[in-house]
Design an enzyme around this catalytic site. Structure first.
Site, PDB file in Angstrom:
ATOM      1  N   SER A 190      -2.983  -4.406  29.468  1.00  0.00           N
ATOM      2  CA  SER A 190      -3.579  -3.103  29.111  1.00  0.00           C
ATOM      3  C   SER A 190      -4.209  -2.423  30.323  1.00  0.00           C
ATOM      4  CB  SER A 190      -4.597  -3.260  27.976  1.00  0.00           C
ATOM      5  OG  SER A 190      -5.476  -4.317  28.220  1.00  0.00           O
ATOM      6  N   HIS A 232      -5.391 -20.846  28.452  1.00  0.00           N
ATOM      7  CA  HIS A 232      -5.509 -19.539  29.112  1.00  0.00           C
ATOM      8  C   HIS A 232      -4.733 -19.559  30.416  1.00  0.00           C
ATOM      9  CE1 HIS A 232      -7.346 -15.858  30.746  1.00  0.00           C
ATOM     10  NE2 HIS A 232      -7.593 -15.579  29.481  1.00  0.00           N
ATOM     11  N   ASP A 249     -10.155 -15.510  21.658  1.00  0.00           N
ATOM     12  CA  ASP A 249      -9.602 -15.242  20.325  1.00  0.00           C
ATOM     13  C   ASP A 249      -9.873 -16.344  19.305  1.00  0.00           C
ATOM     14  OD1 ASP A 249      -8.503 -12.808  21.048  1.00  0.00           O
ATOM     15  OD2 ASP A 249      -6.724 -13.752  21.886  1.00  0.00           O
TER      16      ASP A 249
HETATM   17  N1  CMX Z   1      -1.260 -25.431  22.399  1.00  0.00           N
HETATM   18  C1  CMX Z   1      -0.176 -26.173  22.719  1.00  0.00           C
HETATM   19  N2  CMX Z   1       0.401 -26.148  23.921  1.00  0.00           N
HETATM   20  C2  CMX Z   1      -0.138 -25.329  24.840  1.00  0.00           C
HETATM   21  C3  CMX Z   1      -1.270 -24.559  24.592  1.00  0.00           C
HETATM   22  C4  CMX Z   1      -1.825 -24.619  23.298  1.00  0.00           C
HETATM   23  N3  CMX Z   1      -2.880 -23.885  22.934  1.00  0.00           N
HETATM   24  N4  CMX Z   1      -1.583 -23.852  25.702  1.00  0.00           N
HETATM   25  C5  CMX Z   1      -0.656 -24.186  26.621  1.00  0.00           C
HETATM   26  N5  CMX Z   1       0.229 -25.077  26.095  1.00  0.00           N
HETATM   27  C6  CMX Z   1       1.424 -25.611  26.712  1.00  0.00           C
HETATM   28  C7  CMX Z   1       2.337 -24.445  27.089  1.00  0.00           C
HETATM   29  O1  CMX Z   1       3.088 -24.006  25.956  1.00  0.00           O
HETATM   30  C8  CMX Z   1       3.175 -25.063  28.165  1.00  0.00           C
HETATM   31  O2  CMX Z   1       4.155 -25.867  27.555  1.00  0.00           O
HETATM   32  P1  CMX Z   1       5.661 -25.953  28.131  1.00  0.00           P
HETATM   33  O3  CMX Z   1       5.510 -26.546  29.491  1.00  0.00           O
HETATM   34  O4  CMX Z   1       6.360 -26.824  27.151  1.00  0.00           O
HETATM   35  O5  CMX Z   1       6.171 -24.528  28.166  1.00  0.00           O
HETATM   36  C9  CMX Z   1       2.188 -25.959  28.881  1.00  0.00           C
HETATM   37  O6  CMX Z   1       1.125 -26.207  27.952  1.00  0.00           O
HETATM   38  C10 CMX Z   1       1.595 -25.335  30.139  1.00  0.00           C
HETATM   39  O7  CMX Z   1       1.071 -24.054  29.832  1.00  0.00           O
HETATM   40  P2  CMX Z   1      -0.181 -23.455  30.616  1.00  0.00           P
HETATM   41  O8  CMX Z   1       0.245 -23.239  32.038  1.00  0.00           O
HETATM   42  O9  CMX Z   1      -1.371 -24.285  30.368  1.00  0.00           O
HETATM   43  O10 CMX Z   1      -0.421 -22.078  29.876  1.00  0.00           O
HETATM   44  P3  CMX Z   1       0.215 -20.632  30.215  1.00  0.00           P
HETATM   45  O11 CMX Z   1      -0.569 -20.016  31.340  1.00  0.00           O
HETATM   46  O12 CMX Z   1       1.681 -20.719  30.370  1.00  0.00           O
HETATM   47  O13 CMX Z   1      -0.081 -19.849  28.860  1.00  0.00           O
HETATM   48  C11 CMX Z   1      -1.373 -19.142  26.998  1.00  0.00           C
HETATM   49  C12 CMX Z   1      -1.373 -19.420  28.503  1.00  0.00           C
HETATM   50  C13 CMX Z   1      -2.705 -18.489  26.604  1.00  0.00           C
HETATM   51  C14 CMX Z   1      -0.224 -18.160  26.627  1.00  0.00           C
HETATM   52  C15 CMX Z   1      -1.195 -20.492  26.273  1.00  0.00           C
HETATM   53  O14 CMX Z   1      -2.290 -21.331  26.555  1.00  0.00           O
HETATM   54  C16 CMX Z   1      -1.034 -20.337  24.773  1.00  0.00           C
HETATM   55  O15 CMX Z   1       0.085 -20.119  24.290  1.00  0.00           O
HETATM   56  N6  CMX Z   1      -2.165 -20.467  23.995  1.00  0.00           N
HETATM   57  C17 CMX Z   1      -2.134 -20.259  22.573  1.00  0.00           C
HETATM   58  C18 CMX Z   1      -2.025 -18.763  22.230  1.00  0.00           C
HETATM   59  C19 CMX Z   1      -3.313 -18.033  22.527  1.00  0.00           C
HETATM   60  O16 CMX Z   1      -4.413 -18.487  22.258  1.00  0.00           O
HETATM   61  N7  CMX Z   1      -3.203 -16.814  23.101  1.00  0.00           N
HETATM   62  C20 CMX Z   1      -4.367 -15.992  23.383  1.00  0.00           C
HETATM   63  C21 CMX Z   1      -4.600 -15.787  24.857  1.00  0.00           C
HETATM   64  C22 CMX Z   1      -5.832 -14.940  25.058  1.00  0.00           C
HETATM   65  C23 CMX Z   1      -5.780 -14.151  26.339  1.00  0.00           C
HETATM   66  O17 CMX Z   1      -4.805 -14.233  27.114  1.00  0.00           O
HETATM   67  O18 CMX Z   1      -6.747 -13.438  26.571  1.00  0.00           O
END
Ligand code: CMX
Length: 427
Positions: A233, A309, A364
């Site tokens: 955003s 995150h 969130d």
């Molecule tokens: N539950 C299960 N697995 C998770 C996880 C969670 N809450 N958070 C990360 N992982 C997994 C990822 O899916 C990834 O798996 P793969 O290697 O199989 O693809 C692995 O851990 C590594 O990911 P990461 O580097 O720790 O996280 P990213 O930076 O790629 O993604 C985020 C960050 C927020 C999208 C991710 O943690 C997630 O999907 N969380 C749940 C959704 C959520 O809460 N979104 C709100 C975000 C709020 C914001 O951005 O302000």
């Protein structure tokens, strides 16, 4: 006592000078490099933007102008807007002035309601909000002054005018959309006696006999206001504004990005997870039930919403702030108790699983349970609340961008064949 405009007018020459000399002395210093993976991967981690309103150190979380957000939880959103813009919290008189100025601007043109009324009844509330903001573009003082040939160094003055008007109008539009879209009855007029958060709460029209929902709205508006400038955003608002499209165009565009499920929409997923748990266990699960449920959830290939995150590596201080609010005002609500229990159990499960780099809750994870507690059960609306808050940060960022003469954004793109050739050419 200087007005907000006078205060900025006094600060801006120094800021311009500071940037000019930085560029003169260190303009060629490298602060980041870009790998092929980053070029394909959403530019994650590339340091290519400057944002002075806020910063998000991975081990601390949000700092607004250097102040940890936890220290701002009792401030009004208007105070935080002043802080975002000027780097200082307003004193009593400056705050009084700002509140009075914003109140004078609480007028939404009638044509906005006509446009919203003409939209399909099942339009998404975010689409309605962004349409309403765009519809008001003809009110832009920036565009009128620009058309008349205002000098470049003065661009920030009409940009500030637009920012103040937008900030005053957005809560009224947002509350009107809530009532219109969800059949809540007539719009409730703004109350000039109230500050932004309390006024927004009363215009939404939920029962609030103890004023707790008004407190939650103030907190919500403070916590989501700004989070650096690389998020979708903020970066979109900045890019559109860099073409000197006025704030109505830029904000509407930025908030269209917030409407995406990977950005602002995630909060409704979190509440859904909590409600599913409650339904499944007919109440608050035991520790062992929740542990097993979380493992089953992960083993079915899903992520636990509200956890993890892209930048943070600690519990998001904004989650802590919502948690503290819940402990104070709704600790008996089973929905909130489930949020607390998830916070106890899920980080351990995620650590055991060892995939997520950040096993801690983000902003969130708890906010939806509080909205639900006070009777706001329309999940589709939650991103609109986020938008009202985020408007504060991106409007402040836009005024600063015009003040420092930020040029049009135009990074260079390359083709896949260019990359293939580049990586196979010996150095
Ligand atoms: N539950 C299960 N697995 C998770 C996880 C969670 N809450 N958070 C990360 N992982 C997994 C990822 O899916 C990834 O798996 P793969 O290697 O199989 O693809 C692995 O851990 C590594 O990911 P990461 O580097 O720790 O996280 P990213 O930076 O790629 O993604 C985020 C960050 C927020 C999208 C991710 O943690 C997630 O999907 N969380 C749940 C959704 C959520 O809460 N979104 C709100 C975000 C709020 C914001 O951005 O302000």
């Amino acid at each position: 006592m200087p007005t907000l405009e006078e205060k900025l007018a006094a600060q801006i020459p120094g800021l311009r000078e500071e940037i000019k000399s930085l560029l003169k002395e260190h303009g060629n210093k490298v602060i980041s490099e870009v790998t092929v993976a980053q070029a394909y991967g959403g530019m994650r981690g590339v340091k290519a933007l400057v944002c002075d309103t806020s910063a998000v150190p991975p081990e601390k979380g949000l700092l607004i102008r250097g102040i940890p957000v936890a220290e701002l939880v009792d401030r009004l959103p208007e105070e935080v807007f002043y802080l975002l813009l000027t780097g200082e919290l307003p004193d009593e008189e400056a705050l009084k002035d700002l509140l009075a100025d914003l109140k004078k601007r609480r007028k939404v043109p009638d044509y906005v309601w006509k446009v919203l009324n003409a939209m399909p009844k099942d339009s998404h509330p975010m689409c309605m909000l962004d349409t309403a903001i765009l519809t008001m573009e003809k009110e832009s003082v920036f565009r009128k002054k620009y058309d008349k040939g205002i000098p470049r160094e003065d661009y920030w003055i009409p940009a500030l005018e637009d920012a103040l008007s937008v900030i005053a109008r957005v809560p009224i539009v947002a509350a009107g959309i809530y009532r219109m879209r969800f059949g809540k009855g007539k719009r409730i007029p703004s109350n000039p006696k109230l500050d932004m958060g309390a006024d927004y709460a009363q215009m939404l029209g939920l029962k609030d006999p103890k004023g707790e929902f008004a407190k939650l709205m103030r907190l919500y508006l403070v916590l989501h206001s700004d989070h650096e400038s690389g998020n979708v955003s903020a970066a979109t608002t900045y890019t559109v504004g860099s073409a000197l499209s006025d704030l109505y165009y830029a904000l509407s565009a930025g908030l269209n990005g917030l409407a995406g499920p990977l950005h602002g929409l995630a909060n409704q997923e979190c509440l859904k997870f909590v409600l599913d748990l409650k339904k499944h266990f007919k109440g608050v699960p035991t520790d062992e039930q929740l542990r097993q449920f979380s493992w089953d959830w992960l083993n079915s290939g899903k992520v636990i919403p509200g956890y993890g995150h892209a930048v943070l590596r600690v519990t998001d201080p904004r989650f802590d702030a919502f948690l503290n609010f819940g402990k104070q005002y709704c600790s008996n609500d089973p929905i909130f108790q489930i949020v607390e229990k998830i916070f106890d159990i899920v980080p351990k499960v995620l650590m055991e699983q060892g995939k997520a780099k950040d096993p801690w809750p983000n902003v969130d994870a708890g906010s939806g349970s509080l909205l639900y507690h006070y009777g706001m059960k329309e999940f589709d609306y939650y991103t609109v609340l986020f938008s009202v808050s985020r408007s504060l940060g991106v409007c402040a960022q836009t005024v600063i961008a015009r003040a420092i003469g930020s040029p049009i954004v135009r990074p260079k793109s390359v083709t896949t064949s260019w990359i293939k050739k580049f990586v196979t050419t010996p150095a």
